[in-house]
Design a protein around this motif. Structure first.
Motif, PDB file in Angstrom:
ATOM      1  N   TYR A 204     -34.584  48.017  23.837  1.00 35.50           N
ATOM      2  CA  TYR A 204     -35.869  47.705  24.459  1.00 35.50           C
ATOM      3  C   TYR A 204     -36.022  46.216  24.726  1.00 35.50           C
ATOM      4  CZ  TYR A 204     -37.690  46.022  19.946  1.00 35.50           C
ATOM      5  OH  TYR A 204     -37.898  45.319  18.782  1.00 35.50           O
ATOM      6  N   ALA A 205     -36.930  45.909  25.676  1.00 35.55           N
ATOM      7  CA  ALA A 205     -37.353  44.542  25.985  1.00 35.55           C
ATOM      8  C   ALA A 205     -38.869  44.550  26.078  1.00 35.55           C
ATOM      9  CB  ALA A 205     -36.735  44.066  27.297  1.00 35.55           C
ATOM     10  N   VAL A 206     -39.489  43.376  25.800  1.00 33.70           N
ATOM     11  CA  VAL A 206     -40.948  43.347  25.731  1.00 33.70           C
ATOM     12  C   VAL A 206     -41.597  42.763  26.982  1.00 33.70           C
ATOM     13  CG1 VAL A 206     -40.939  43.243  23.222  1.00 33.70           C
ATOM     14  CG2 VAL A 206     -40.950  41.110  24.546  1.00 33.70           C
ATOM     15  N   ASN A 207     -40.774  42.313  27.954  1.00 33.58           N
ATOM     16  CA  ASN A 207     -41.322  41.867  29.235  1.00 33.58           C
ATOM     17  C   ASN A 207     -40.219  41.884  30.277  1.00 33.58           C
ATOM     18  OD1 ASN A 207     -39.991  39.142  29.324  1.00 33.58           O
ATOM     19  ND2 ASN A 207     -41.303  38.794  27.527  1.00 33.58           N
ATOM     20  N   GLY A 208     -40.601  41.679  31.538  1.00 30.70           N
ATOM     21  CA  GLY A 208     -39.633  41.775  32.616  1.00 30.70           C
ATOM     22  C   GLY A 208     -38.547  40.730  32.549  1.00 30.70           C
TER      23      GLY A 208
ATOM     24  N   VAL B 282     -45.421  37.359  31.227  1.00 25.90           N
ATOM     25  CA  VAL B 282     -44.245  36.570  31.605  1.00 25.90           C
ATOM     26  C   VAL B 282     -43.723  37.001  32.974  1.00 25.90           C
ATOM     27  CG1 VAL B 282     -41.961  35.711  30.957  1.00 25.90           C
ATOM     28  CG2 VAL B 282     -43.654  36.297  29.170  1.00 25.90           C
ATOM     29  N   MET B 283     -43.271  38.256  33.097  1.00 26.97           N
ATOM     30  CA  MET B 283     -42.794  38.798  34.379  1.00 26.97           C
ATOM     31  C   MET B 283     -43.131  40.279  34.420  1.00 26.97           C
ATOM     32  SD  MET B 283     -38.910  39.008  35.966  1.00 26.97           S
ATOM     33  CE  MET B 283     -38.732  37.242  36.215  1.00 26.97           C
ATOM     34  N   ASN B 284     -43.853  40.720  35.465  1.00 28.97           N
ATOM     35  CA  ASN B 284     -44.232  42.131  35.527  1.00 28.97           C
ATOM     36  C   ASN B 284     -43.076  42.996  36.005  1.00 28.97           C
ATOM     37  OD1 ASN B 284     -44.200  42.335  38.439  1.00 28.97           O
ATOM     38  ND2 ASN B 284     -46.225  41.387  38.501  1.00 28.97           N
ATOM     39  N   GLY B 285     -43.298  44.314  36.006  1.00 27.20           N
ATOM     40  CA  GLY B 285     -42.219  45.248  36.314  1.00 27.20           C
ATOM     41  C   GLY B 285     -41.707  45.164  37.739  1.00 27.20           C
ATOM     42  N   TYR B 286     -42.611  44.906  38.696  1.00 26.31           N
ATOM     43  CA  TYR B 286     -42.177  44.783  40.093  1.00 26.31           C
ATOM     44  C   TYR B 286     -41.259  43.578  40.272  1.00 26.31           C
ATOM     45  CZ  TYR B 286     -46.166  47.920  40.914  1.00 26.31           C
ATOM     46  OH  TYR B 286     -47.049  48.955  40.888  1.00 26.31           O
TER      47      TYR B 286
END
Length: 646
Positions: free
Chosen positions: A551-555, A581-585
């Motif tokens: 898993y990762a906690v942000n993009g 930090v960085m969204n999924g898109y």
């Protein structure tokens, strides 16, 4: 709009007000510099607005204003506004209502132009202009209209006497209710008294102009040598058009205020109902969770409580979905996805969904499609299902055991070439509705008064959603109901006919899935989610099925993990959208730009609480392979994994 007295705090504004003022959001309005008056208000009107607002002194005081707004594209919007001083939690606030009456204003301008042209053609504004000495009461006519219905040419001919001329005019032309008032206002004694302090007097009254009542105005101007000689000029003119327009504007504003108050009352009632309806399943969820935790040594009881928690969660989710659906439909963001489908198959599927519940409630349920000639059409199956399930949901709620529920599909004549007209009828033998409620059944937030008392839950949005969906399909919906006998809803839709066999091909394409159980269990998945609880649930579900999960906690962390891992290390990425930090898109776009084709082409599924169709489209446009909504349904999760990993 509701805001503080100094205009620095905006406490509430709806989208209609934002549209009128020319802003997309409350944030945009505040950022532009809102301080009681929006920056988009025309400068010369802004000061007048502030002066009007400054007149409000006591709670309950209100004032009406008229002003103009200039949008970024140069369009001018004419606004009728009402500002009221209110008190909330001990704080004085300003509550404002805005009404866009640009079209009315344009019509007023056109009417005024026509009126000016008419006045110019007659060379004079007044029907009668004459002068009088208030000392001798003698006078002369300067201009008299030849309109016999107003009787001016007969009454103001030759040498004039104030009392006889005006007395005869008042007796013969003025409506009886206004005669005493006008006679007193235009008496010599009254005019001398008033003109001593005022240079001009206006008195409005009504006359009988043929078969209609006409609004008129008497204007009296004192002579320049006042008070040595009490001379004055009297003008009579028609102000019918202006008066009626003012009355219309006043009525329009009052109606807007009434509608706004009604909407506020309806929403207050809705929130009261929703407080009850949301707390009911929440109470069950919290209560049964506590009971389950206290009986871990009784597996049967724990299982029973978990099933009840699941049932309550499903009901709570349906309430939330109704609210979000209505908001989405009203904003115009819902679109139709029309595909080939067989209407008979659609109703057969519907029967499968409903039949178990009708049996449990001891109801007789039937579907009749015998009169349908063309069964294959292009339609949005999901939306038609939603319409019919909403109607059937009401029938299930309000029909007692032993009752009948029936769905009938008829094909009607008169459809355009290549189309079919279809009538869906959902009828029941339930408790029915009162005539008063039937009139408002499609209004948002409306529920029959007995619903809460009877323990039947709902948002009061189901019928409003249904009506909006039918309207989107350019169809019609009507209802007939008799209390104690039952209710019948009729939906008529015109649908494009599909080529024969297209439906079967579409269905076959949708059902060609590979059973994932035999070879996908050991795939490695990267789960990207910033919420600890969401990660724990997803990881447990996936690992129980044999998947290996990292898993990762942000993009940003997800992109780094894919770049640092060996090529082909991950077979799939489950990507949340709203993350810090960085969204999924952004993360998906960054992954797709990687130089290594294996890394760049790793399958990515959105797993997000953004649940609408445009959210799915946005996910696909960013480079994702699919879209799953939270809360995650395990069957849909593994079906999506099956499609992507296969």
């Amino acid at each position: 709009i509701t805001h503080s007295l100094d205009g620095t705090r905006l406490l509430g504004i709806n989208q209609a007000a934002l549209d009128i003022l020319g802003y997309d959001s409350a944030e945009d309005l505040m950022a532009a510099g809102f301080d009681m008056v929006a920056p988009s208000v025309v400068d010369e009107d802004a000061g007048k607005m502030r002066e009007s607002i400054a007149t409000l002194k006591n709670v309950g005081d209100s004032v009406s204003t008229e002003y103009r707004v200039r949008h970024d594209n140069g369009d001018i919007v004419h606004v009728m506004g009402n500002v009221k001083l209110i008190e909330s939690d001990g704080e004085l606030l300003l509550q404002r209502y805005l009404l866009d009456y640009t079209d009315k204003k344009k019509e007023e301008v056109r009417k005024e132009r026509r009126q000016r042209d008419l006045i110019q053609a007659l060379s004079e504004d007044y029907l009668l202009v004459c002068s009088f000495s208030l000392d001798t009461k003698a006078g002369e006519a300067l201009r008299v209209s030849g309109d016999r219905l107003r009787k001016l040419d007969e009454l103001f001919a030759g040498e004039l006497n104030l009392d006889s001329c005006l007395g005869g005019y008042i007796n013969e032309a003025v409506v009886e209710e206004d005669q005493a008032m006008l006679r007193d206002a235009l008496s010599a004694e009254s005019l001398i008294t008033r003109l001593t302090d005022e240079s001009r007097i206006h008195v409005n009254y009504r006359i009988n102009h043929g078969d209609v009542t006409e609004y008129c105005q008497a204007t009296v101007v004192r002579g320049g040598d006042w008070p040595q000689a009490h001379n004055m000029v009297l003008g009579l003119r028609s102000v019918d058009v202006q008066t009626r327009e003012e009355m219309k504007k006043k009525a329009l504003l009052e109606e807007a205020l009434t509608q706004a108050n009604k909407a506020n009352a309806a929403k207050s009632a809705f929130l009261s109902n929703m407080s009850h309806d949301i707390r009911t399943p929440m109470n069950a969820i919290v209560g049964f969770t506590t009971l389950a935790a206290s009986r871990l040594d009784q597996p049967e009881k724990v299982e029973e409580y978990l099933n009840k928690i699941k049932s309550s969660s499903t009901h709570l989710l349906s309430l939330i979905n109704d609210i979000l659906d209505m908001s989405h439909i009203e904003s115009g963001k819902v679109s139709l996805d029309e595909q080939p489908y067989n209407l008979v198959d659609l109703l057969d599927d519907l029967y499968s969904i409903i039949q178990a519940e009708t049996s449990a409630r001891q109801l007789y349920f039937s579907i009749n499609t015998e009169s349908v000639r063309h069964t294959e059409v292009r339609c949005d199956k999901l939306r038609i299902n939603q319409i019919l399930l909403n109607l059937l949901g009401n029938a299930l709620k309000f029909t007692n055991p032993g009752g009948f529920i029936k769905v009938t599909l008829d094909e009607l004549p008169g459809a355009p070439v290549g189309y079919g007209r279809y009538r869906f009828t959902v009828s029941d033998t339930g408790i029915g509705m009162s005539p008063e409620f039937v009139e408002h059944i499609f209004d948002p937030f409306e529920r029959e008064r007995t619903s809460t008392i009877s323990g039947i839950q709902g948002t009061g949005l189901g019928m409003a959603i249904t009506k909006n969906l039918v309207d989107m399909m350019h169809g019609t919906i009507s209802v007939k109901s008799t209390q104690g006998k039952g209710t019948s809803f009729t939906v008529e839709l015109t649908l494009q006919l599909a080529c024969e066999g297209a439906t079967a091909a579409a269905q076959e394409a949708k059902t060609q899935h590979v059973d994932p159980s035999h070879r996908l269990r050991h795939s490695r998945i990267l789960l990207v989610d910033d919420n600890d609880l969401n990660r724990e649930i997803a990881i447990t579900l996936l690992e129980d099925e044999g998947f290996t999960v990292e898993y990762a906690v942000n993009g940003c962390e997800a992109v780094e993990k894919i770049m640092d891992a060996p090529s082909g290390h991950y077979q799939l990425v489950l990507m949340d959208v709203q993350m810090p930090v960085m969204n999924g898109y952004e993360a998906t776009k960054a992954i797709r730009r990687l130089n290594d084709p294996t890394r760049a082409q790793v399958p990515i599924l959105a797993m997000t609480a953004d649940a609408f169709e445009e959210d799915r489209q946005k996910a696909l446009r960013s480079g994702m392979n699919g879209h799953l909504t939270k809360p995650v349904e395990i069957d849909k999760l593994f079906e999506a994994l099956d499609e992507v990993l296969s």
